[in-house]
Design an enzyme around this catalytic site. Sequence first.
Site, mmCIF file in Angstrom:
data_model
loop_
_atom_site.group_PDB
_atom_site.id
_atom_site.type_symbol
_atom_site.label_atom_id
_atom_site.label_comp_id
_atom_site.label_asym_id
_atom_site.label_seq_id
_atom_site.Cartn_x
_atom_site.Cartn_y
_atom_site.Cartn_z
ATOM 1 N N LYS A 69 3.647 -11.720 0.246
ATOM 2 C CA LYS A 69 4.586 -11.747 1.364
ATOM 3 C C LYS A 69 4.737 -10.386 2.043
ATOM 4 C CE LYS A 69 9.300 -10.914 -0.539
ATOM 5 N NZ LYS A 69 9.086 -10.583 -1.952
ATOM 6 N N HIS A 197 13.018 -9.211 -11.207
ATOM 7 C CA HIS A 197 12.663 -8.371 -10.052
ATOM 8 C C HIS A 197 13.845 -7.424 -9.868
ATOM 9 C CE1 HIS A 197 10.907 -7.054 -6.374
ATOM 10 N NE2 HIS A 197 11.648 -7.765 -5.558
ATOM 11 N N GLY A 237 9.087 -3.981 -6.739
ATOM 12 C CA GLY A 237 10.087 -2.957 -6.470
ATOM 13 C C GLY A 237 9.572 -1.547 -6.650
ATOM 14 N N GLU A 274 4.499 -7.683 -10.183
ATOM 15 C CA GLU A 274 4.310 -8.247 -8.840
ATOM 16 C C GLU A 274 4.539 -7.178 -7.772
ATOM 17 O OE1 GLU A 274 7.416 -11.115 -9.014
ATOM 18 O OE2 GLU A 274 6.300 -12.504 -10.272
ATOM 19 N N PRO A 275 3.748 -6.118 -7.773
ATOM 20 C CA PRO A 275 3.952 -5.081 -6.769
ATOM 21 C C PRO A 275 3.582 -5.573 -5.374
ATOM 22 C CG PRO A 275 1.898 -4.705 -7.947
ATOM 23 C CD PRO A 275 2.582 -5.860 -8.635
ATOM 24 N N GLY A 276 4.409 -5.269 -4.396
ATOM 25 C CA GLY A 276 4.084 -5.565 -2.999
ATOM 26 C C GLY A 276 3.904 -4.259 -2.249
ATOM 27 N N ARG A 277 5.037 -3.654 -1.896
ATOM 28 C CA ARG A 277 5.033 -2.422 -1.089
ATOM 29 C C ARG A 277 4.176 -1.324 -1.722
ATOM 30 N NH1 ARG A 277 9.973 -1.620 0.375
ATOM 31 N NH2 ARG A 277 10.568 -3.676 -0.349
ATOM 32 N N ASP A 332 14.314 -4.946 5.507
ATOM 33 C CA ASP A 332 13.906 -4.212 4.311
ATOM 34 C C ASP A 332 14.709 -2.919 4.167
ATOM 35 O OD1 ASP A 332 12.272 -4.093 2.020
ATOM 36 O OD2 ASP A 332 10.952 -2.648 3.000
ATOM 37 N N TYR A 389 6.222 -5.143 4.816
ATOM 38 C CA TYR A 389 7.282 -5.902 5.491
ATOM 39 C C TYR A 389 7.429 -5.496 6.951
ATOM 40 C CZ TYR A 389 8.159 -6.852 0.620
ATOM 41 O OH TYR A 389 7.991 -7.204 -0.694
#
Length: 436
Positions: A69, A197, A237, A274-277, A332, A389
């Site tokens: 996402k 999370h 996070g 679950e790393p995103g950024r 965000d 984001y």
Amino acid sequence: MNYFGNKEFDFSFLEEGLTARDVLEQKINEASLSGNKDAFYVADLGDIVKKHVRWFKALPRVTPFYAVKCNDSKAIVKILAILGAGFDCASKNEIQFVQSFGVSPERIIYANPCKQDSHIRYAASGGVEKLTFDCESELVTVARNHPNAKLVLRITTDDPKAVCQANSKFGAPLKICRTLMQRAKELNLEIIGVCFHVGNRCTDPQRFVQAVSDARYVFDMGAEFGFNMSLLDIGGGFSGTEDTKLKFEEVTSVINPALDKYFPKDSGVQIIAEPGRYYVASAFTIAVNIITKKVIVTEQTGSDGDDPSYAKTFMYYVNDGFYGSFSCTLYDRAHVKPLLQKKPKMDEKYFPSSIWGPTCNIDDRIIERCDLPELQVGEWMLFENMGAYTEVASSTFNGFQRPSIFYVISRPYWQLIHDIKEHGILPEYLQLGEAK
Ligand SMILES: *Cc1c(COP(=O)(O)O)cnc(C)c1O
């Protein structure tokens, strides 16, 4: 050798000695010649590879499942698929998208605790078995649509200091976990692990430690119920930029001993995150152009008969804004700051300034107040760390199109992608994972 040969997206190789920033400058020069000054991004795919290597150096026991996402660009998903990462998907379309890159279902976790029946059935039909949940009604929905699911119980973590609280919407408090497990048993469902999370850009690594310790407690409870607890998911996070109070490695150096204490290697528990950024934030820089400038002069009366003096403030209108790439400032809670393309002079005077987006909506403002030298219409502002984001949450409100994205990669990083595909992450690659 060319995994990108199907023309699904374009990227270019950086000429030797050039950086992504040089490409950005070139594009600005071209734009000035052609007169087309649309906002645009330059994305450095090498930065994603660097982050991947850095991950394994900092968290050797933890397999990353990239949170789609955060930035669902084909280039990124494709590269991470080749590099062997897993994926955190939150909807039917995200699962479909990730699977279109040949990612096998075991490499996907459907990490949205609250799901629609048809999306769950889609996951089941695609062989995706790892699903998160945090309440009884979700168990009933899963039992109806995906009786063979391998469920991962999402627990709350409270970080009063995280920038975005993730736990007001999701997560089961520890005190209801027993009831949930009981219910799962009754429904003949299988629970395989625990996830959490901590919230975005967590600034207190102790939150991770507390959450890992809580997860241990829930693991033991699961074992009492006869579940084969084998998966710990420490969520996302992790910061993807260097402008945070604590560096990524400072956070992970606290997490690792907690993992070793509560889930020692010989426990056989698989650990994922679950790393995103973390993966994408720093790879993207956007260039926006100043389309309009207003100066506001206010008279300041001098004391005792002095001549009045005048204070100037400036308003700059640029060609991407809150309804485009900068929605991150609200959704965000991102704080963005402009870089000037032209270096200011040593004695340059700075003025209070505000920066506004291009739409007619009065809330379309990027920065309420910052100090800038006086800029001119047609000049550029750059914003770094714009990969997370941003574009994913942008709209074409008021008819403003999304900026183009130019993907670049250097030959050595291109080679590294292929080496990692062939050999996994060899110890010598880890040297590349040093922070910038
Ligand atoms: C959004 C999200 C992530 C990614 O968060 P980052 O702050 O980008 O790392 C991970 N897990 C879940 C469940 C999420 O909703």
